[in-house]
Design a protein around this motif. Structure first.
Motif, PDB file in Angstrom:
ATOM      1  N   GLU A 157      24.792  29.319 -16.341  1.00 15.10           N
ATOM      2  CA  GLU A 157      25.180  27.937 -16.621  1.00 15.10           C
ATOM      3  C   GLU A 157      25.309  27.220 -15.285  1.00 15.10           C
ATOM      4  O   GLU A 157      25.980  27.698 -14.377  1.00 15.10           O
ATOM      5  CB  GLU A 157      26.483  27.894 -17.411  1.00 15.10           C
ATOM      6  N   LEU A 158      24.629  26.072 -15.186  1.00 18.67           N
ATOM      7  CA  LEU A 158      24.546  25.346 -13.922  1.00 18.67           C
ATOM      8  C   LEU A 158      24.963  23.898 -14.110  1.00 18.67           C
ATOM      9  O   LEU A 158      25.005  23.387 -15.231  1.00 18.67           O
ATOM     10  CB  LEU A 158      23.106  25.396 -13.395  1.00 18.67           C
ATOM     11  N   LYS A 159      25.243  23.237 -13.008  1.00 20.21           N
ATOM     12  CA  LYS A 159      25.557  21.813 -13.025  1.00 20.21           C
ATOM     13  C   LYS A 159      24.434  21.063 -12.321  1.00 20.21           C
ATOM     14  O   LYS A 159      24.137  21.330 -11.165  1.00 20.21           O
ATOM     15  CB  LYS A 159      26.891  21.556 -12.337  1.00 20.21           C
ATOM     16  N   LEU A 160      23.811  20.127 -13.053  1.00 23.03           N
ATOM     17  CA  LEU A 160      22.716  19.327 -12.533  1.00 23.03           C
ATOM     18  C   LEU A 160      23.222  17.925 -12.237  1.00 23.03           C
ATOM     19  O   LEU A 160      23.729  17.241 -13.119  1.00 23.03           O
ATOM     20  CB  LEU A 160      21.574  19.263 -13.555  1.00 23.03           C
ATOM     21  N   LEU A 161      23.092  17.507 -10.983  1.00 23.91           N
ATOM     22  CA  LEU A 161      23.510  16.175 -10.575  1.00 23.91           C
ATOM     23  C   LEU A 161      22.386  15.197 -10.879  1.00 23.91           C
ATOM     24  O   LEU A 161      21.268  15.352 -10.386  1.00 23.91           O
ATOM     25  CB  LEU A 161      23.846  16.156  -9.076  1.00 23.91           C
ATOM     26  N   THR A 162      22.656  14.211 -11.732  1.00 25.78           N
ATOM     27  CA  THR A 162      21.665  13.196 -12.104  1.00 25.78           C
ATOM     28  C   THR A 162      22.230  11.816 -11.761  1.00 25.78           C
ATOM     29  O   THR A 162      23.437  11.690 -11.515  1.00 25.78           O
ATOM     30  CB  THR A 162      21.355  13.233 -13.615  1.00 25.78           C
ATOM     31  N   PRO A 163      21.391  10.783 -11.776  1.00 25.66           N
ATOM     32  CA  PRO A 163      21.908   9.434 -11.533  1.00 25.66           C
ATOM     33  C   PRO A 163      22.975   9.016 -12.550  1.00 25.66           C
ATOM     34  O   PRO A 163      23.851   8.212 -12.253  1.00 25.66           O
ATOM     35  CB  PRO A 163      20.665   8.551 -11.669  1.00 25.66           C
ATOM     36  N   ALA A 164      22.903   9.595 -13.756  1.00 23.76           N
ATOM     37  CA  ALA A 164      23.884   9.267 -14.795  1.00 23.76           C
ATOM     38  C   ALA A 164      25.159  10.107 -14.684  1.00 23.76           C
ATOM     39  O   ALA A 164      26.100   9.911 -15.442  1.00 23.76           O
ATOM     40  CB  ALA A 164      23.256   9.461 -16.171  1.00 23.76           C
ATOM     41  N   GLY A 165      25.181  11.050 -13.766  1.00 23.37           N
ATOM     42  CA  GLY A 165      26.348  11.919 -13.600  1.00 23.37           C
ATOM     43  C   GLY A 165      25.947  13.380 -13.648  1.00 23.37           C
ATOM     44  O   GLY A 165      24.767  13.726 -13.654  1.00 23.37           O
TER      45      GLY A 165
ATOM     46  N   VAL B 167      10.964  20.782  -4.739  1.00 28.57           N
ATOM     47  CA  VAL B 167      12.005  20.059  -4.013  1.00 28.57           C
ATOM     48  C   VAL B 167      12.738  19.058  -4.909  1.00 28.57           C
ATOM     49  O   VAL B 167      13.643  18.375  -4.448  1.00 28.57           O
ATOM     50  CB  VAL B 167      11.442  19.325  -2.767  1.00 28.57           C
ATOM     51  N   SER B 168      12.374  18.977  -6.188  1.00 25.48           N
ATOM     52  CA  SER B 168      13.036  18.054  -7.109  1.00 25.48           C
ATOM     53  C   SER B 168      14.457  18.547  -7.403  1.00 25.48           C
ATOM     54  O   SER B 168      14.749  19.739  -7.280  1.00 25.48           O
ATOM     55  CB  SER B 168      12.244  17.932  -8.405  1.00 25.48           C
ATOM     56  N   PRO B 169      15.342  17.648  -7.803  1.00 31.32           N
ATOM     57  CA  PRO B 169      16.728  18.056  -8.097  1.00 31.32           C
ATOM     58  C   PRO B 169      16.828  19.148  -9.159  1.00 31.32           C
ATOM     59  O   PRO B 169      17.607  20.092  -8.999  1.00 31.32           O
ATOM     60  CB  PRO B 169      17.383  16.759  -8.569  1.00 31.32           C
ATOM     61  N   ILE B 170      16.056  19.059 -10.234  1.00 32.12           N
ATOM     62  CA  ILE B 170      16.146  20.083 -11.279  1.00 32.12           C
ATOM     63  C   ILE B 170      15.663  21.432 -10.761  1.00 32.12           C
ATOM     64  O   ILE B 170      16.282  22.463 -11.016  1.00 32.12           O
ATOM     65  CB  ILE B 170      15.394  19.672 -12.577  1.00 32.12           C
ATOM     66  N   ALA B 171      14.588  21.432  -9.990  1.00 33.37           N
ATOM     67  CA  ALA B 171      14.073  22.698  -9.457  1.00 33.37           C
ATOM     68  C   ALA B 171      15.064  23.304  -8.472  1.00 33.37           C
ATOM     69  O   ALA B 171      15.320  24.519  -8.509  1.00 33.37           O
ATOM     70  CB  ALA B 171      12.724  22.481  -8.791  1.00 33.37           C
ATOM     71  N   ARG B 172      15.636  22.476  -7.610  1.00 32.52           N
ATOM     72  CA  ARG B 172      16.606  22.992  -6.633  1.00 32.52           C
ATOM     73  C   ARG B 172      17.836  23.573  -7.334  1.00 32.52           C
ATOM     74  O   ARG B 172      18.424  24.542  -6.870  1.00 32.52           O
ATOM     75  CB  ARG B 172      17.013  21.912  -5.643  1.00 32.52           C
ATOM     76  N   THR B 173      18.217  22.968  -8.447  1.00 30.76           N
ATOM     77  CA  THR B 173      19.353  23.489  -9.215  1.00 30.76           C
ATOM     78  C   THR B 173      19.003  24.830  -9.847  1.00 30.76           C
ATOM     79  O   THR B 173      19.819  25.752  -9.855  1.00 30.76           O
ATOM     80  CB  THR B 173      19.764  22.476 -10.304  1.00 30.76           C
ATOM     81  N   LEU B 174      17.786  24.936 -10.374  1.00 27.86           N
ATOM     82  CA  LEU B 174      17.382  26.145 -11.089  1.00 27.86           C
ATOM     83  C   LEU B 174      17.007  27.320 -10.184  1.00 27.86           C
ATOM     84  O   LEU B 174      17.180  28.478 -10.579  1.00 27.86           O
ATOM     85  CB  LEU B 174      16.196  25.832 -12.009  1.00 27.86           C
ATOM     86  N   LEU B 175      16.467  27.037  -8.987  1.00 25.56           N
ATOM     87  CA  LEU B 175      16.003  28.120  -8.119  1.00 25.56           C
ATOM     88  C   LEU B 175      17.087  29.165  -7.873  1.00 25.56           C
ATOM     89  O   LEU B 175      18.240  28.841  -7.592  1.00 25.56           O
ATOM     90  CB  LEU B 175      15.485  27.570  -6.788  1.00 25.56           C
ATOM     91  N   LYS B 176      16.701  30.424  -7.998  1.00 26.69           N
ATOM     92  CA  LYS B 176      17.520  31.624  -7.800  1.00 26.69           C
ATOM     93  C   LYS B 176      18.516  31.878  -8.929  1.00 26.69           C
ATOM     94  O   LYS B 176      19.282  32.825  -8.871  1.00 26.69           O
ATOM     95  CB  LYS B 176      18.213  31.610  -6.441  1.00 26.69           C
ATOM     96  N   SER B 177      18.525  31.028  -9.962  1.00 24.29           N
ATOM     97  CA  SER B 177      19.386  31.304 -11.118  1.00 24.29           C
ATOM     98  C   SER B 177      18.682  32.331 -12.006  1.00 24.29           C
ATOM     99  O   SER B 177      17.519  32.663 -11.793  1.00 24.29           O
ATOM    100  CB  SER B 177      19.676  30.021 -11.896  1.00 24.29           C
ATOM    101  N   ARG B 178      19.402  32.810 -13.008  1.00 26.03           N
ATOM    102  CA  ARG B 178      18.848  33.805 -13.933  1.00 26.03           C
ATOM    103  C   ARG B 178      19.043  33.333 -15.376  1.00 26.03           C
ATOM    104  O   ARG B 178      19.825  32.425 -15.628  1.00 26.03           O
ATOM    105  CB  ARG B 178      19.545  35.156 -13.757  1.00 26.03           C
ATOM    106  N   GLU B 179      18.317  33.985 -16.278  1.00 29.22           N
ATOM    107  CA  GLU B 179      18.501  33.685 -17.693  1.00 29.22           C
ATOM    108  C   GLU B 179      19.973  33.852 -18.051  1.00 29.22           C
ATOM    109  O   GLU B 179      20.606  34.817 -17.649  1.00 29.22           O
ATOM    110  CB  GLU B 179      17.644  34.618 -18.564  1.00 29.22           C
ATOM    111  N   GLY B 180      20.505  32.880 -18.787  1.00 29.50           N
ATOM    112  CA  GLY B 180      21.907  32.920 -19.202  1.00 29.50           C
ATOM    113  C   GLY B 180      22.849  32.189 -18.260  1.00 29.50           C
ATOM    114  O   GLY B 180      23.989  31.892 -18.636  1.00 29.50           O
TER     115      GLY B 180
END
Length: 188
Positions: free
Chosen positions: A161-169, A146-159
């Motif tokens: 490119e994703l956008k990860l929302l962090t406190p710094a942007g 349920v962490s932000p990085i895991a939620r961003t990565l789930l169901k993606s594939r090798e290669g």
């Protein structure tokens, strides 16, 4: 009303430990190894630790004045801690849904239990393993599903490119590698 009739607590009597938050309607996913660890801890507490502490408290209580009896006071406090942990583990195991990541071995898509290597736009590479909220250990590179990085990565594939929302942007990341554990005794 007089204060004499209000109940005062020392803050640790029956205060329930807050369960780590699950998204509304979500299940408590856990790997077979994580489930086994929680179950083993529960049985150790119930079968070994609690009876020993009860015996100490019983012995200390038989010594008379309990108000200044360190063994009694510490034993009662430790007993409350053990009971609280037993309740927590029982609740977590009741709602746990065991998911074996081995079934995804060989897949390049990110699911629960995956070990993922990704690169940030700064060039930094990171490797994480996505596990259940009750078993993830950030010091070992494990994150909760349920962490932000895991939620961003789930169901993606090798290669991908994703956008990860962090406190710094927002940070651009790219999935470099996805792997899963193999079945015990399997050859690669």
């Amino acid at each position: 009303m007089s204060k004499a009739f209000t109940k005062e607590t020392d803050g640790d009597d029956d205060e329930e430990l807050g369960l780590p938050a699950l998204p509304s309607g979500a299940r408590n996913y856990i790997t077979p190894a994580g489930y086994a660890r929680l179950r083993a801890e529960l049985f150790t507490l119930m079968d070994d630790e609690r009876p020993k502490v009860v015996e100490i408290v019983h012995w200390a209580a038989s010594n008379g004045d309990r108000s200044e009896n360190g063994d009694y006071l510490y034993g009662k406090k430790r007993l409350r801690e053990i009971d609280r942990r037993i309740r927590f583990l029982t609740q977590r195991l009741e709602i746990a849904e065991v998911v074996d990541p081995v079934v995804h071995h060989g897949s390049d898509q990110v699911f629960f239990g995956a070990t993922v290597t990704y690169a940030e736009d700064s060039g930094t590479e990171r490797t994480i393993t996505i596990l259940g909220i009750d078993e993830a250990d950030s010091l070992k590179g494990q994150v909760s599903w349920v962490s932000p990085i895991a939620r961003t990565l789930l169901k993606s594939r090798e290669g991908d490119e994703l956008k990860l929302l962090t406190p710094a942007g927002v940070i651009d990341i790219q999935v470099l590698q996805v792997s899963y554990p193999t079945a015990p005794g399997a050859t690669v």
